[in-house]
Design an enzyme around this catalytic site. Structure first.
Site, short mmCIF file in Angstrom:
data_model
loop_
_atom_site.label_atom_id
_atom_site.label_comp_id
_atom_site.label_asym_id
_atom_site.label_seq_id
_atom_site.Cartn_x
_atom_site.Cartn_y
_atom_site.Cartn_z
N ASP A 38 -7.72 -3.87 6.75
CA ASP A 38 -7.51 -4.07 5.31
C ASP A 38 -6.12 -4.65 5.04
O ASP A 38 -5.40 -4.18 4.16
CB ASP A 38 -7.72 -2.76 4.56
CG ASP A 38 -8.13 -2.99 3.09
OD1 ASP A 38 -8.57 -4.12 2.77
OD2 ASP A 38 -8.01 -2.06 2.29
N VAL B 51 -2.02 8.59 -6.29
CA VAL B 51 -0.82 8.66 -5.47
C VAL B 51 0.34 9.18 -6.33
O VAL B 51 0.55 8.72 -7.45
CB VAL B 51 -0.44 7.27 -4.90
CG1 VAL B 51 0.74 7.39 -3.94
CG2 VAL B 51 -1.64 6.63 -4.20
#
Ligand SMILES: Nc1ncnc2c1ncn2[C@@H]1O[C@H](COP(=O)(O)OP(=O)(O)OP(=O)(O)O)[C@@H](O)[C@H]1O
Length: 437
Positions: free
Chosen positions: A263, A151
């Site tokens: 999640d 990221v």
């Protein structure tokens, strides 16, 4: 708080241990007939998770796409919107700790961005723009590493800060990609203040790039670990729980078909500068069935150990109540500050929700309170109510769990009472209590 319907520790234990998890999962989800003790034992013992992770690692064989002649990202990026190019990934996704099981990666959201917004709300970025935004993926711009990939923080030409998630196509499986095209089309339209916004998607050779809203203040897990300095006080924790409950309620009530996040966990909750929460990572999300309807029977278990709904593990049936279970684990994390599984602690304390719920039912809430939260009558009362809700969310069977909308309402009332008590306390007293956190 004591409710009439509260389970005794024994009843709760019995209910827990009645829920049995398979002790082995094959890649395609064939459960072994052998059972291990309970969902909690399965989680604390690690074996099913580790075995599943290993199975995934060994069975996964990605279809490799053609590479560009040079393999250079800057060359001829082929851009597609989420609608034009449904992106589905299977990530073997074994992070270092091997706890992540398997994911079908899709990214939802989509307020759209800029003038190149397409029909779905996704943004068409130019390759040059992404390169400029990240200084050609300079390591200096790297902000994280997850199951999906690396990221980067980026700045678009108009100054908008974005998080740019760069995955290798080697984590995708094209066949399953086709299976989930329609789901992505829906997820791309999802928009809520407490969900990380989806801005766009790029595809090029074996590169997959997802651009989402940048959320500047780290993850909830980092804040509970005090990585960012001052610990979160209870008021902030309640706000965060409510934000998450609202975001997930929105997903569950989306159009006529719920979207199940699958999640929910503290490392997927990103915080803004004002400590409001945004739920991230639709890496596992899929459209689900309503609880009353015929639910989708999964062929693969997906989620993160410690947060997984025992009934989903047992039946492979996915409903939105699996998110409610994970949310219950998150509530326990918020109160205790601990991770769902703490392998280094003594045996009775390793599975945090089990330990916390037992203490709660024994009336020993103060013992499980995060040491960063100073006990006080109002804090104790609020945490007791939060744990009462957590207990309901963690019920072994999904029918006994509240809907996420109900969780949000309950939390809203807890916050209201907490604020009223706070305002009725003498200012000096408030100050000395708050300074402990
Ligand atoms: N939108 C974002 N804004 C700011 N930082 C982000 C954003 N998305 C991710 N990050 C940072 O990058 C890290 C990795 O994120 P990512 O979603 O890829 O993985 P993860 O959630 O930590 O793990 P997993 O993929 O296994 O769920 C996060 O912990 C966070 O620090």
């Amino acid at each position: 708080m004591r409710s009439a319907g509260r389970k005794t520790p024994e009843r709760w234990e019995a209910a827990s241990s009645a829920t049995r998890a398979p002790n082995r999962w094959d890649f395609k989800g064939t459960a072994s007939t052998n059972s291990v003790d309970s969902n909690w034992s399965a989680a604390s013992g690690w074996n099913p998770i580790q075995i599943a992770a290993r199975a995934i690692g060994s069975c996964f064989s990605p279809a490799m796409p053609p590479r560009s002649p040079t393999g250079d990202f800057s060359e001829d990026l082929h851009l597609r919107s989420p609608i034009q190019s449904p992106s589905v990934s299977i990530h073997g996704n074994s992070k270092e700790d091997g706890r992540k099981i398997l994911g079908i990666g899709m990214y939802g959201g989509g307020s759209g961005y800029g003038s190149s917004q397409n029909q779905s709300g996704g943004m068409k970025f130019t390759p040059a723009e992404i390169q400029r935004a990240t200084k050609n993926f300079s390591p200096a711009f790297k902000i994280g590493q997850g199951g999906f990939g690396t990221v980067y923080k980026g700045k678009l030409d108009d100054g908008t800060l974005v998080a740019i998630k760069r995955a290798k196509k080697s984590i995708y499986d094209n066949q399953l990609g086709l299976e989930f095209q329609s789901e992505i089309q829906t997820l791309a339209r999802v928009e809520h203040l407490s969900l990380v916004k989806f801005f766009g998607f790029l595809e090029y050779g074996d590169e997959r790039i997802v651009v989402v809203e940048y959320v500047p203040n780290g993850t909830l897990r980092e804040h509970l670990d005090c990585v960012h300095g001052k610990p979160l006080d209870l008021a902030a924790r309640l706000d965060i729980a409510i934000d998450v409950a609202h975001a997930v309620t929105y997903l569950h009530m989306y159009t006529d078909h719920p979207i199940i996040h699958r999640d929910i966990k503290s490392s997927n909750i990103l915080l803004t500068e004002t400590l409001r929460a945004k739920v991230a990572d639709f890496g596992f999300a899929r459209l689900g069935a309503t609880e009353s309807g015929v639910s989708h029977v999964e062929t693969q278990v997906k989620g993160t150990a410690g947060y997984l709904d025992p009934e989903y593990l047992r039946t492979y049936q996915l409903t939105e109540k699996s998110d409610v279970f994970s949310f219950g684990v998150l509530l326990v994390e918020l109160v205790t500050g601990r991770r769902p599984i703490e392998p280094k602690r003594e045996l009775q304390e390793r599975v945090t929700p089990k330990w916390a719920m037992k203490k709660f039912m024994e009336g020993s809430c103060v013992q499980i309170l995060d040491p960063n939260l100073a006990p006080s009558p109002r804090t104790n009362l609020a945490t007791e109510k939060i744990l009462e809700l957590a207990l309901q969310c963690l019920a072994p069977t999904r029918q006994s769990r509240p809907r996420m909308q109900r969780c949000a309402e309950i939390l809203w009332n807890i916050r209201k009472d907490y604020r009223e008590l706070l305002s009725s306390e003498p200012l000096q007293h408030q100050h000395s209590k708050d300074s402990q956190v």
